[in-house]
Design a protein around this motif. Structure first.
Motif, PDB file in Angstrom:
ATOM      1  N   GLU A  67      41.736  40.308  35.170  1.00 45.34           N
ATOM      2  CA  GLU A  67      42.387  41.622  35.054  1.00 45.34           C
ATOM      3  C   GLU A  67      42.194  42.447  36.326  1.00 45.34           C
ATOM      4  O   GLU A  67      43.122  43.124  36.786  1.00 45.34           O
ATOM      5  CB  GLU A  67      41.809  42.386  33.871  1.00 45.34           C
ATOM      6  CG  GLU A  67      42.405  43.799  33.763  1.00 45.34           C
ATOM      7  CD  GLU A  67      41.896  44.612  32.587  1.00 45.34           C
ATOM      8  OE1 GLU A  67      41.081  44.097  31.787  1.00 45.34           O
ATOM      9  OE2 GLU A  67      42.340  45.764  32.457  1.00 45.34           O
ATOM     10  N   ASP A  85      36.513  43.739  27.928  1.00 43.52           N
ATOM     11  CA  ASP A  85      37.611  44.232  27.087  1.00 43.52           C
ATOM     12  C   ASP A  85      37.018  45.314  26.193  1.00 43.52           C
ATOM     13  O   ASP A  85      36.133  45.042  25.394  1.00 43.52           O
ATOM     14  CB  ASP A  85      38.181  43.082  26.255  1.00 43.52           C
ATOM     15  CG  ASP A  85      39.366  43.551  25.435  1.00 43.52           C
ATOM     16  OD1 ASP A  85      40.340  44.053  26.024  1.00 43.52           O
ATOM     17  OD2 ASP A  85      39.314  43.470  24.195  1.00 43.52           O
ATOM     18  N   ASP A 210      44.098  40.217  27.601  1.00 37.36           N
ATOM     19  CA  ASP A 210      43.474  40.867  26.431  1.00 37.36           C
ATOM     20  C   ASP A 210      43.425  39.920  25.233  1.00 37.36           C
ATOM     21  O   ASP A 210      42.520  40.013  24.402  1.00 37.36           O
ATOM     22  CB  ASP A 210      44.299  42.085  25.984  1.00 37.36           C
ATOM     23  CG  ASP A 210      44.354  43.223  26.987  1.00 37.36           C
ATOM     24  OD1 ASP A 210      45.472  43.627  27.360  1.00 37.36           O
ATOM     25  OD2 ASP A 210      43.279  43.672  27.395  1.00 37.36           O
TER      26      ASP A 210
HETATM   27 CA    CA Z   1      41.491  44.416  27.919  1.00 42.62          CA
END
Ligand code: CA
Ligand code: IPD
Ligand code: CA
Length: 254
Positions: A67, A85, A210
């Motif tokens: 990410e 996350d 995610d």
């Molecule tokens: Ca996330």
């Protein structure tokens, strides 16, 4: 099996120890905003750097998409990683955040692990081999009545530019269910469906990092992964995970 789940578990636990060192020293953890609603902390960056190095050393043949650091050039086989996350939860000292690592080969998810270091819960699955939590096999719940079910969702879509922000959908479904939860980590929300702790989860406007690992874990635990129309597959912009038994009833309300 293209990788060893034992090796994957060892690496994600090491990443969890690194994250916990930051978590126990929050006053000295730098936090910045990627956008008005998206935070990134020193822990997000440090964990991703660790995972890229450790996974790259163990399996140099695979690419890496994190990410925070972005895509590698190899799209045929890659690790898909969300280093933390639930960064908002992490940054406030709450326990509900996780590290999510998935392996995708030729556009198919083949392995996934989600580790919640503050809870010391590790969910892991390999395609076709079932799912486990802390080395015990898990499966979705047996709840078949939506009225008696507990659902979870998130509001990634609470952005002013989005017409559908999930609030009306949540209100519709909340009136037809017994329990509603917003835990704050989509990767973990999916694992709770796999573990039978909740009967369904949905969210919009997420990213593949995610949901990739959690979606495989749900499928391997006997659950369904679709979009809001019931099309099978992993659609991060519209993901619906269920125990399969409340799927049809819930679909009519999505
Ligand atoms: Ca996330
Ligand atoms: C967030 C979590 C949260 C979801 C947000 C995501 P992040 O991930 O998954 O549950 O509602 O939309 O952005 O940003 O903490 O990695
Ligand atoms: Ca993240």
């Amino acid at each position: 099996m293209p990788i060893s789940l034992t090796v994957l578990e060892k690496i994600i636990r090491e990443a969890g120890s690194l994250a916990m060192r930051h978590f126990k020293d929050l006053e000295n953890v730098g936090v910045s905003k990627k956008s008005p609603r998206d935070l990134v902390t020193d822990a997000d960056v440090a964990v991703e750097i660790y995972l890229k190095e450790a996974l790259g050393k163990a399996y140099p043949e695979y690419g890496f998409w994190g990410e925070e650091g972005g895509q590698s050039d190899d799209l045929s086989s890659r690790w898909i990683v969300d280093p933390i996350d639930g960064t908002h939860s992490f940054s406030r000292g709450q326990y509900f955040w996780s590290i999510s690592v998935a392996l995708e080969i030729d556009q198919k998810l083949v392995a996934g692990a989600v580790y919640a270091p503050a809870l010391d819960d590790l969910y892991i699955a390999a395609k076709g081999s079932g799912a486990s939590k802390n080395n015990k096999v898990i499966s979705v719940s047996s709840e078949s009545s939506l009225a008696d079910s507990m659902i979870a969702t998130g509001f990634a879509c609470l952005r002013s530019y989005l017409e559908d922000n999930n609030l009306n959908r949540f209100a519709r479904i909340a009136q037809k269910t017994t329990g509603q939860r917003r835990f704050g980590s989509a990767a973990m929300d999916l694992c709770l469906v796999a573990d039978g702790q909740v009967d369904a989860f949905w969210e919009q406007e997420l990213n593949l990092y995610d949901v990739a690992a959690g979606a495989l874990i749900v499928k391997e635990a006997g659950g369904t992964i679709t979009d809001f129309k019931g099309n099978e597959g992993v659609f991060p912009k519209q993901i619906l995970a269920t125990n399969g038994k409340v799927f049809n009833e819930l679909l009519t309300l999505m």
